[in-house]
Enzyme design. Structure first.
Site, PDB file in Angstrom:
ATOM      1  N   ASN A   1       0.876  -1.176   0.000  1.00  9.39           N
ATOM      2  CA  ASN A   1       0.000   0.000   0.000  1.00  9.39           C
ATOM      3  C   ASN A   1       0.910   1.221   0.000  1.00  9.39           C
ATOM      4  OD1 ASN A   1      -1.778   2.060   0.463  1.00  9.39           O
ATOM      5  ND2 ASN A   1      -2.416   1.377   2.511  1.00  9.39           N
TER       6      ASN A   1
ATOM      7  N   LYS B   1       0.162   4.237  -0.243  1.00 10.94           N
ATOM      8  CA  LYS B   1      -0.478   5.423   0.361  1.00 10.94           C
ATOM      9  C   LYS B   1      -0.257   6.651  -0.531  1.00 10.94           C
ATOM     10  CE  LYS B   1      -0.133   3.166   4.799  1.00 10.94           C
ATOM     11  NZ  LYS B   1      -0.035   3.261   6.237  1.00 10.94           N
TER      12      LYS B   1
ATOM     13  N   HIS C   1      -9.419   1.279   4.988  1.00 11.37           N
ATOM     14  CA  HIS C   1      -8.139   1.440   5.691  1.00 11.37           C
ATOM     15  C   HIS C   1      -8.351   2.389   6.871  1.00 11.37           C
ATOM     16  CE1 HIS C   1      -4.018   2.513   6.606  1.00 11.37           C
ATOM     17  NE2 HIS C   1      -3.659   1.423   5.958  1.00 11.37           N
TER      18      HIS C   1
ATOM     19  N   GLU D   1      -6.728   4.763   7.892  1.00 11.93           N
ATOM     20  CA  GLU D   1      -6.485   6.178   7.559  1.00 11.93           C
ATOM     21  C   GLU D   1      -7.704   6.782   6.864  1.00 11.93           C
ATOM     22  OE1 GLU D   1      -2.752   5.448   5.621  1.00 11.93           O
ATOM     23  OE2 GLU D   1      -1.857   4.986   7.567  1.00 11.93           O
TER      24      GLU D   1
ATOM     25  N   GLU E   1      -5.033  -4.715  10.677  1.00 15.58           N
ATOM     26  CA  GLU E   1      -3.988  -3.723  10.898  1.00 15.58           C
ATOM     27  C   GLU E   1      -4.281  -2.956  12.188  1.00 15.58           C
ATOM     28  OE1 GLU E   1      -2.132  -2.619   6.760  1.00 15.58           O
ATOM     29  OE2 GLU E   1      -3.738  -1.229   7.244  1.00 15.58           O
TER      30      GLU E   1
ATOM     31  N   GLY F   1       2.999   2.334  10.831  1.00 17.44           N
ATOM     32  CA  GLY F   1       4.023   3.363  10.688  1.00 17.44           C
ATOM     33  C   GLY F   1       4.753   3.719  11.977  1.00 17.44           C
TER      34      GLY F   1
ATOM     35  N   SER G   1       3.735  -2.079  10.401  1.00 19.35           N
ATOM     36  CA  SER G   1       5.181  -2.169  10.634  1.00 19.35           C
ATOM     37  C   SER G   1       5.780  -3.518  10.236  1.00 19.35           C
ATOM     38  CB  SER G   1       5.520  -1.824  12.090  1.00 19.35           C
ATOM     39  OG  SER G   1       5.161  -0.477  12.378  1.00 19.35           O
TER      40      SER G   1
HETATM   41  P1  13P Z   1       3.296   0.412   7.648  1.00 17.99           P
HETATM   42  O1  13P Z   1       3.786  -0.864   7.036  1.00 17.99           O
HETATM   43  O2  13P Z   1       4.022   1.632   7.169  1.00 17.99           O
HETATM   44  O3  13P Z   1       3.219   0.319   9.142  1.00 17.99           O
HETATM   45  O4  13P Z   1       1.781   0.621   7.127  1.00 17.99           O
HETATM   46  C1  13P Z   1       0.881  -0.416   7.227  1.00 17.99           C
HETATM   47  C2  13P Z   1      -0.336  -0.055   6.481  1.00 17.99           C
HETATM   48  O5  13P Z   1      -1.098   0.799   6.883  1.00 17.99           O
HETATM   49  C3  13P Z   1      -0.605  -0.777   5.219  1.00 17.99           C
HETATM   50  O6  13P Z   1      -1.899  -0.556   4.781  1.00 17.99           O
END
Ligand code: 13P
Length: 253
Positions: free
Chosen positions: A10, A12, A98, A100, A168, A174, A214
């Site tokens: 992803n 983003k 997601h 976010e 997640e 992150g 992560s």
């Molecule tokens: P990270 O791998 O940067 O922690 O992000 C995970 C994520 O949100 C994937 O959709």
């Protein structure tokens, strides 16, 4: 029941034409070099890069996905992208719900569910995301929260062929922090039970449940060897060819 592992990136809101294309080309050539792969690969770049990435991936067994879509196929929805627009650009997947999007755009389980129905109708496979916040985890609500998200966000049209779940934990995204392997397996097993109630045992036993948060080359093997973990949804580490491919290799792909 053998479930083919899915290694999904992803991206983003990252990447301009030059670096996004280079990243896709790098992944494509590494995946080609692997020859016969045991896993499925997926990259989900920002909408602006879908066409360029599709071209860069030509000839490689790497699927393309969007990071969100609307629940209508066309109309007066400024700034939105429809499921048909994604298929038109060569996408076979879309990430939905997601954390976010849930946080930044107030997306509810109901909305995610509506989007998933539309995506399935357009022929897209959905990666439906769930996960608890740190406060919810500290309050011992992880399984409850994830169960409610599954019941509310996963539509009746979901099958093991058109839907993947991504667990997640919001606090692990992150941050470099992760749950223990035991915690992850516990949630994934609980999610599979809820899926069985909702969609039947056949679908639940074949549906892939990814871990995200992560994930990096050094912890991939531990998570991806768990019985109910069927792949990874990778954020930061999916932006580097070496890291993304090392995660895949360390996961037995
Ligand atoms: P990270 O791998 O940067 O922690 O992000 C995970 C994520 O949100 C994937 O959709």
């Amino acid at each position: 029941m053998a479930r083919k592992k899915l290694i999904a990136g992803n991206w983003k809101m990252n990447g301009l034409t030059a670096d996004g294309t280079a990243l896709a080309k790098g992944i494509a050539s590494e995946v080609k070099a692997l020859g016969k792969v045991q896993c499925e690969f997926l990259v989900c770049p920002p909408f602006t890069l879908l066409a360029a990435v599709k071209k860069a991936l030509r000839g490689a067994k790497v699927a393309l996905g969007g990071q969100d879509c609307h629940f209508e196929n066309k109309g007066a929805h400024t700034g939105d992208i429809s499921p048909l627009m994604l298929t038109d650009l060569g996408c076979s997947y879309v990430i939905l719900g997601h954390s976010e999007r849930r946080a930044d755009h107030g997306e509810s389980n109901e909305l995610v569910c509506k989007k998933a129905v539309a995506a399935h109708q357009a022929g897209l496979k959905t990666v439906i995301c769930i996960g608890e916040t740190l406060a919810q985890r500290d309050a011992g609500q992880t399984i409850d929260v994830c169960s409610r998200q599954i019941l509310g966000s996963v539509p009746e049209s979901a099958t093991s062929a058109n839907t993947v779940i991504a667990y997640e934990p919001v606090w692990a995204i992150g941050t470099g922090k992760t749950p223990t392997a035991q915690d992850v397996e516990e949630v994934h097993a609980a999610v599979r039970k809820v899926l069985a109630q909702k969609l039947g045992r056949g679908n639940a036993s074949k549906m892939r449940i990814l871990y995200g948060g992560s994930v990096k080359p050094s912890n991939a093997a531990e998570f991806l060897s768990l019985p109910d973990v069927d792949g990874a949804l990778i954020g930061g580490a999916s932006l580097k060819v070496e890291d993304f491919m090392a995660i895949a290799k360390n996961s037995g792909c």
